[in-house]
Write a protein that holds these residues in place. Sequence first.
Motif, PDB file in Angstrom:
ATOM      1  N   LEU A 184      68.096  76.978 136.035  1.00  0.00           N
ATOM      2  CA  LEU A 184      66.958  77.520 135.296  1.00  0.00           C
ATOM      3  C   LEU A 184      66.867  79.029 135.506  1.00  0.00           C
ATOM      4  O   LEU A 184      67.085  79.522 136.609  1.00  0.00           O
ATOM      5  N   ASP A 185      66.525  79.736 134.452  1.00  0.00           N
ATOM      6  CA  ASP A 185      66.336  81.173 134.582  1.00  0.00           C
ATOM      7  C   ASP A 185      64.942  81.453 135.154  1.00  0.00           C
ATOM      8  O   ASP A 185      64.126  80.538 135.319  1.00  0.00           O
ATOM      9  N   ALA A 222      62.328  82.873 133.904  1.00  0.00           N
ATOM     10  CA  ALA A 222      61.220  82.538 133.001  1.00  0.00           C
ATOM     11  C   ALA A 222      60.910  81.047 133.047  1.00  0.00           C
ATOM     12  O   ALA A 222      59.741  80.640 133.048  1.00  0.00           O
ATOM     13  N   ALA A 223      61.930  80.215 133.098  1.00  0.00           N
ATOM     14  CA  ALA A 223      61.722  78.763 133.153  1.00  0.00           C
ATOM     15  C   ALA A 223      61.085  78.354 134.473  1.00  0.00           C
ATOM     16  O   ALA A 223      60.193  77.496 134.504  1.00  0.00           O
ATOM     17  N   LYS A 243      57.414  79.383 134.390  1.00  0.00           N
ATOM     18  CA  LYS A 243      56.651  78.451 133.556  1.00  0.00           C
ATOM     19  C   LYS A 243      56.411  77.133 134.299  1.00  0.00           C
ATOM     20  O   LYS A 243      55.320  76.574 134.261  1.00  0.00           O
ATOM     21  N   MET A 244      57.431  76.676 135.015  1.00  0.00           N
ATOM     22  CA  MET A 244      57.309  75.428 135.759  1.00  0.00           C
ATOM     23  C   MET A 244      56.254  75.556 136.861  1.00  0.00           C
ATOM     24  O   MET A 244      55.422  74.668 137.038  1.00  0.00           O
ATOM     25  N   ARG A 281      67.871  69.008 132.600  1.00  0.00           N
ATOM     26  CA  ARG A 281      67.309  70.366 132.543  1.00  0.00           C
ATOM     27  C   ARG A 281      66.321  70.485 131.391  1.00  0.00           C
ATOM     28  O   ARG A 281      65.214  70.987 131.564  1.00  0.00           O
ATOM     29  N   LYS A 282      66.674  69.989 130.235  1.00  0.00           N
ATOM     30  CA  LYS A 282      65.792  70.043 129.067  1.00  0.00           C
ATOM     31  C   LYS A 282      64.501  69.265 129.326  1.00  0.00           C
ATOM     32  O   LYS A 282      63.406  69.722 128.982  1.00  0.00           O
ATOM     33  N   LYS A 329      62.356  71.209 131.860  1.00  0.00           N
ATOM     34  CA  LYS A 329      61.793  72.412 131.247  1.00  0.00           C
ATOM     35  C   LYS A 329      60.644  72.079 130.308  1.00  0.00           C
ATOM     36  O   LYS A 329      59.657  72.793 130.247  1.00  0.00           O
ATOM     37  N   SER A 330      60.755  70.980 129.576  1.00  0.00           N
ATOM     38  CA  SER A 330      59.698  70.639 128.628  1.00  0.00           C
ATOM     39  C   SER A 330      58.547  69.879 129.284  1.00  0.00           C
ATOM     40  O   SER A 330      57.415  69.926 128.799  1.00  0.00           O
ATOM     41  N   PRO A 338      57.668  69.677 133.152  1.00  0.00           N
ATOM     42  CA  PRO A 338      57.886  69.824 134.602  1.00  0.00           C
ATOM     43  C   PRO A 338      57.033  68.885 135.445  1.00  0.00           C
ATOM     44  O   PRO A 338      57.390  68.573 136.576  1.00  0.00           O
TER      45      PRO A 338
END
Length: 81
Positions: free
Chosen positions: A5-6, A8-9, A12-13, A48-49, A52-53, A55
């Motif tokens: 994850l970058d 930003a991700a 957000k998490m 990962r998806k 990310k969507s 958490p």
Amino acid sequence: KRLDLDDAAVRKMVKSLPQILGCSISDNLEPTLQWLQKRLDLDDAAVRKMVKSLPQILGCSISDNLEPTLQWLQKRLDLDD
């Protein structure tokens, strides 16, 4: 690192699920990721998806929440294991 994850991700998490900072990687996060991947037959990109969507899934108990919910959905929707 496993989810690749970058920043930003990750930000957000943490905003979405701040208690994740108190979770043990080896006792909480890694077992949940492994269970999701195995139980749902997902590759790393799909896990990962999902994380990310949604958490919040990392904060759910496998035995108390994830497994019973998945079993209910499978039964309700007449899906195979």
